[in-house]
Design a protein around this motif. Sequence first.
Motif, PDB file in Angstrom:
ATOM      1  N   TYR A  47       0.739  -1.277   0.023  1.00  0.00           N
ATOM      2  CA  TYR A  47       0.007   0.255   0.047  1.00  0.00           C
ATOM      3  C   TYR A  47       0.839   1.231   0.030  1.00  0.00           C
ATOM      4  O   TYR A  47       0.516   2.316  -0.901  1.00  0.00           O
ATOM      5  CB  TYR A  47      -0.972  -0.047   1.217  1.00  0.00           C
ATOM      6  CG  TYR A  47      -1.920   1.135   1.290  1.00  0.00           C
ATOM      7  CD1 TYR A  47      -2.870   1.172   0.283  1.00  0.00           C
ATOM      8  CD2 TYR A  47      -1.470   2.357   1.922  1.00  0.00           C
ATOM      9  CE1 TYR A  47      -4.108   2.202   0.387  1.00  0.00           C
ATOM     10  CE2 TYR A  47      -2.370   3.428   2.097  1.00  0.00           C
ATOM     11  CZ  TYR A  47      -3.613   3.290   1.316  1.00  0.00           C
ATOM     12  OH  TYR A  47      -4.681   4.368   1.321  1.00  0.00           O
ATOM     13  N   ASP A  48       2.045   1.279   0.635  1.00  0.00           N
ATOM     14  CA  ASP A  48       2.515   2.573   0.943  1.00  0.00           C
ATOM     15  C   ASP A  48       3.425   2.861  -0.305  1.00  0.00           C
ATOM     16  O   ASP A  48       4.034   3.815  -0.593  1.00  0.00           O
ATOM     17  CB  ASP A  48       3.679   2.588   2.058  1.00  0.00           C
ATOM     18  CG  ASP A  48       4.527   1.209   2.088  1.00  0.00           C
ATOM     19  OD1 ASP A  48       4.511   0.485   1.410  1.00  0.00           O
ATOM     20  OD2 ASP A  48       5.542   1.350   2.949  1.00  0.00           O
ATOM     21  N   GLU A  51       2.189   5.377  -4.760  1.00  0.00           N
ATOM     22  CA  GLU A  51       2.446   6.800  -4.772  1.00  0.00           C
ATOM     23  C   GLU A  51       1.805   7.719  -5.436  1.00  0.00           C
ATOM     24  O   GLU A  51       1.072   8.659  -5.031  1.00  0.00           O
ATOM     25  CB  GLU A  51       3.965   6.812  -5.365  1.00  0.00           C
ATOM     26  CG  GLU A  51       4.588   8.357  -5.332  1.00  0.00           C
ATOM     27  CD  GLU A  51       5.980   8.582  -6.119  1.00  0.00           C
ATOM     28  OE1 GLU A  51       6.038   9.614  -6.693  1.00  0.00           O
ATOM     29  OE2 GLU A  51       6.782   7.632  -5.873  1.00  0.00           O
ATOM     30  N   TYR A  53      -1.577   7.130  -6.169  1.00  0.00           N
ATOM     31  CA  TYR A  53      -2.915   6.778  -5.624  1.00  0.00           C
ATOM     32  C   TYR A  53      -2.726   7.854  -4.195  1.00  0.00           C
ATOM     33  O   TYR A  53      -3.786   8.447  -3.857  1.00  0.00           O
ATOM     34  CB  TYR A  53      -3.266   5.131  -5.073  1.00  0.00           C
ATOM     35  CG  TYR A  53      -4.365   5.324  -4.295  1.00  0.00           C
ATOM     36  CD1 TYR A  53      -5.809   5.493  -4.833  1.00  0.00           C
ATOM     37  CD2 TYR A  53      -4.264   5.131  -2.804  1.00  0.00           C
ATOM     38  CE1 TYR A  53      -6.765   5.253  -4.046  1.00  0.00           C
ATOM     39  CE2 TYR A  53      -5.518   4.984  -2.047  1.00  0.00           C
ATOM     40  CZ  TYR A  53      -6.919   5.117  -2.634  1.00  0.00           C
ATOM     41  OH  TYR A  53      -7.785   5.026  -1.877  1.00  0.00           O
ATOM     42  N   LEU A  54      -1.709   7.364  -3.433  1.00  0.00           N
ATOM     43  CA  LEU A  54      -1.543   8.362  -2.151  1.00  0.00           C
ATOM     44  C   LEU A  54      -1.549   9.783  -2.424  1.00  0.00           C
ATOM     45  O   LEU A  54      -2.038  10.558  -1.544  1.00  0.00           O
ATOM     46  CB  LEU A  54      -0.210   7.683  -1.302  1.00  0.00           C
ATOM     47  CG  LEU A  54      -0.418   6.513  -1.062  1.00  0.00           C
ATOM     48  CD1 LEU A  54       0.813   5.866  -0.363  1.00  0.00           C
ATOM     49  CD2 LEU A  54      -1.678   6.048  -0.032  1.00  0.00           C
ATOM     50  N   SER A  57      -5.251  10.346  -2.433  1.00  0.00           N
ATOM     51  CA  SER A  57      -6.129   9.704  -1.519  1.00  0.00           C
ATOM     52  C   SER A  57      -6.910  10.536  -0.476  1.00  0.00           C
ATOM     53  O   SER A  57      -8.164  10.347   0.077  1.00  0.00           O
ATOM     54  CB  SER A  57      -5.279   8.700  -0.635  1.00  0.00           C
ATOM     55  OG  SER A  57      -4.558   9.266   0.097  1.00  0.00           O
ATOM     56  N   SER A  63     -11.260   6.813   1.515  1.00  0.00           N
ATOM     57  CA  SER A  63      -9.864   6.338   1.474  1.00  0.00           C
ATOM     58  C   SER A  63      -9.246   5.992   2.902  1.00  0.00           C
ATOM     59  O   SER A  63      -9.890   6.424   3.872  1.00  0.00           O
ATOM     60  CB  SER A  63      -8.978   7.047   0.681  1.00  0.00           C
ATOM     61  OG  SER A  63      -8.767   8.416   1.530  1.00  0.00           O
ATOM     62  N   GLU A  66      -4.266   7.256   6.079  1.00  0.00           N
ATOM     63  CA  GLU A  66      -2.932   7.180   6.283  1.00  0.00           C
ATOM     64  C   GLU A  66      -2.140   8.194   5.755  1.00  0.00           C
ATOM     65  O   GLU A  66      -0.806   8.001   6.128  1.00  0.00           O
ATOM     66  CB  GLU A  66      -2.351   5.645   5.716  1.00  0.00           C
ATOM     67  CG  GLU A  66      -3.059   4.373   6.321  1.00  0.00           C
ATOM     68  CD  GLU A  66      -2.303   3.395   5.848  1.00  0.00           C
ATOM     69  OE1 GLU A  66      -1.343   3.232   5.302  1.00  0.00           O
ATOM     70  OE2 GLU A  66      -2.980   2.170   6.056  1.00  0.00           O
ATOM     71  N   TRP A  67      -2.665   9.107   5.245  1.00  0.00           N
ATOM     72  CA  TRP A  67      -1.717  10.346   4.747  1.00  0.00           C
ATOM     73  C   TRP A  67      -1.845  11.411   6.162  1.00  0.00           C
ATOM     74  O   TRP A  67      -1.789  12.159   6.656  1.00  0.00           O
ATOM     75  CB  TRP A  67      -2.713  10.986   3.791  1.00  0.00           C
ATOM     76  CG  TRP A  67      -3.959  10.842   3.545  1.00  0.00           C
ATOM     77  CD1 TRP A  67      -4.724   9.985   2.947  1.00  0.00           C
ATOM     78  CD2 TRP A  67      -4.929  11.916   4.218  1.00  0.00           C
ATOM     79  NE1 TRP A  67      -6.450  10.348   3.066  1.00  0.00           N
ATOM     80  CE2 TRP A  67      -6.192  11.427   3.814  1.00  0.00           C
ATOM     81  CE3 TRP A  67      -5.011  12.727   5.051  1.00  0.00           C
ATOM     82  CZ2 TRP A  67      -7.458  11.808   4.382  1.00  0.00           C
ATOM     83  CZ3 TRP A  67      -6.010  13.455   5.257  1.00  0.00           C
ATOM     84  CH2 TRP A  67      -7.190  12.987   4.997  1.00  0.00           C
TER      85      TRP A  67
END
Length: 67
Positions: A47-48, A51, A53-54, A57, A63, A66-67
């Motif tokens: 997941y991390d 890049e 997508y985050l 997000s 979502s 986690e950001w």
Amino acid sequence: MKCCYPNCNQDASSTWALVPLCVHHHKSIEEETGKYYHRNSHERIPYDQRENYLNISSQIPWSKKEW
């Protein structure tokens, strides 16, 4: 409407999870998502490492926070 990917000023042509994106960023997130959900667990990306997508997000209502 403009692409909502950070530092992009291209016109949005579609959306990803309700986030307007240009063709380039939509395609990159689509490819990255394919790697994340790959059937072979040895070829999946964590997941991390999503890049692209985050980078959007925080704009997706459902979502992971986690950001």
